[in-house]
Design a protein around this motif. Structure first.
Motif, mmCIF file in Angstrom:
data_model
loop_
_atom_site.group_PDB
_atom_site.id
_atom_site.type_symbol
_atom_site.label_atom_id
_atom_site.label_comp_id
_atom_site.label_asym_id
_atom_site.label_seq_id
_atom_site.Cartn_x
_atom_site.Cartn_y
_atom_site.Cartn_z
ATOM 1 N N TYR A 1 0.799 -1.143 -0.052
ATOM 2 C CA TYR A 1 -0.111 -0.061 0.234
ATOM 3 C C TYR A 1 0.772 1.154 -0.025
ATOM 4 O O TYR A 1 2.113 1.194 0.124
ATOM 5 N N ASP A 2 0.351 2.384 -0.179
ATOM 6 C CA ASP A 2 1.344 3.715 -0.052
ATOM 7 C C ASP A 2 1.729 3.906 1.168
ATOM 8 O O ASP A 2 1.032 3.431 2.256
ATOM 9 N N ALA B 1 -0.615 5.191 3.626
ATOM 10 C CA ALA B 1 -2.173 4.423 3.574
ATOM 11 C C ALA B 1 -2.550 4.073 5.114
ATOM 12 O O ALA B 1 -3.684 3.846 5.466
ATOM 13 N N SER C 1 -3.391 -3.290 6.795
ATOM 14 C CA SER C 1 -4.392 -2.729 5.660
ATOM 15 C C SER C 1 -5.016 -1.542 5.849
ATOM 16 O O SER C 1 -5.575 -1.455 7.065
#
Ligand code: FE2
Length: 200
Positions: free
Chosen positions: A11-12, A15, A84
């Motif tokens: 992910y960034d 994020a 996440s």
């Protein structure tokens, strides 16, 4: 020639904000995790060179560097994927049932995991112990001290100071609360299924 490579984050860098800052994730992934990858490659090269030369004076140190840096690389790779931006909540399905079977309840597991996280000098891990065929929490100092052979980490929480101090100061418990807001239980469940399937 050893060629372990730093995997990109899934992910960034921003994020996981506000739970993990962009700054911490950048330092943690690009500097710390990269350092373990480099350390593992370097140690493997030393071992190979010593084998060719028949001179093993520096080999025991290099072997220690393999377990330290290799475990660092392996655990960080799990840690990133255990989180996440869409994480949080609690586990479901087979993993949930197994946690309840092995710990009595989800709450008992979480309480024990938090105790492990508060005491660890490196990591709190939820592992599948293939010898006893059960889930366990493990307290790991550094990256490789406290391992139980035959165990497969399915949830890894990095409690080294580089993981939280910039965001939370000395309040590790606040960081652990925020970690639970981003845990990707689907990823943990996949790792559980994979670990169990290796021994069926
Ligand atoms: Fe770390």
């Amino acid at each position: 020639m050893s060629d372990y490579e730093l995997p990109p984050l899934p992910y960034d860098y921003d994020a996981l904000e506000p739970h993990v800052s962009e700054q911490v994730l950048t330092w943690h992934h690009d500097t710390h995790h990269q350092g373990y990858v480099n350390g593992w490659n370097s140690a493997e090269e030393t071992l190979q060179s010593n084998r060719e030369d028949g001179d093993f004076a520096s080999s025991s140190g290099a072997i220690r560097n393999v377990t330290h840096n290799g475990s660092g690389h392996i655990l960080h790779s799990i840690f990133w994927n255990n989180m996440s931006p869409n994480g949080g909540g609690e586990p479901e399905g087979d993993l949930r049932e197994r946690i309840e079977e092995d710990f009595g309840s989800y709450e008992a597991w979480e309480g024990e995991f938090r105790a492990a996280a508060s005491a660890a000098g490196g990591w709190a891990l939820l592992v599948y112990d293939s010898h006893s065929e059960q889930l366990r929490n493990v307290v790991v100092d550094k990256h490789d001290q406290g391992a139980l052979w035959g165990s497969h980490p399915i949830l890894a929480l990095d409690v080294w100071e580089h993981s939280y101090y910039y965001d939370y100061g000395p309040d590790r418990g606040d960081f652990v609360d925020n970690f639970f807001e981003v845990v990707d239980w689907d990823d943990v469940a996949e790792r559980y299924d994979e670990a169990v399937s290796l021994f069926e």
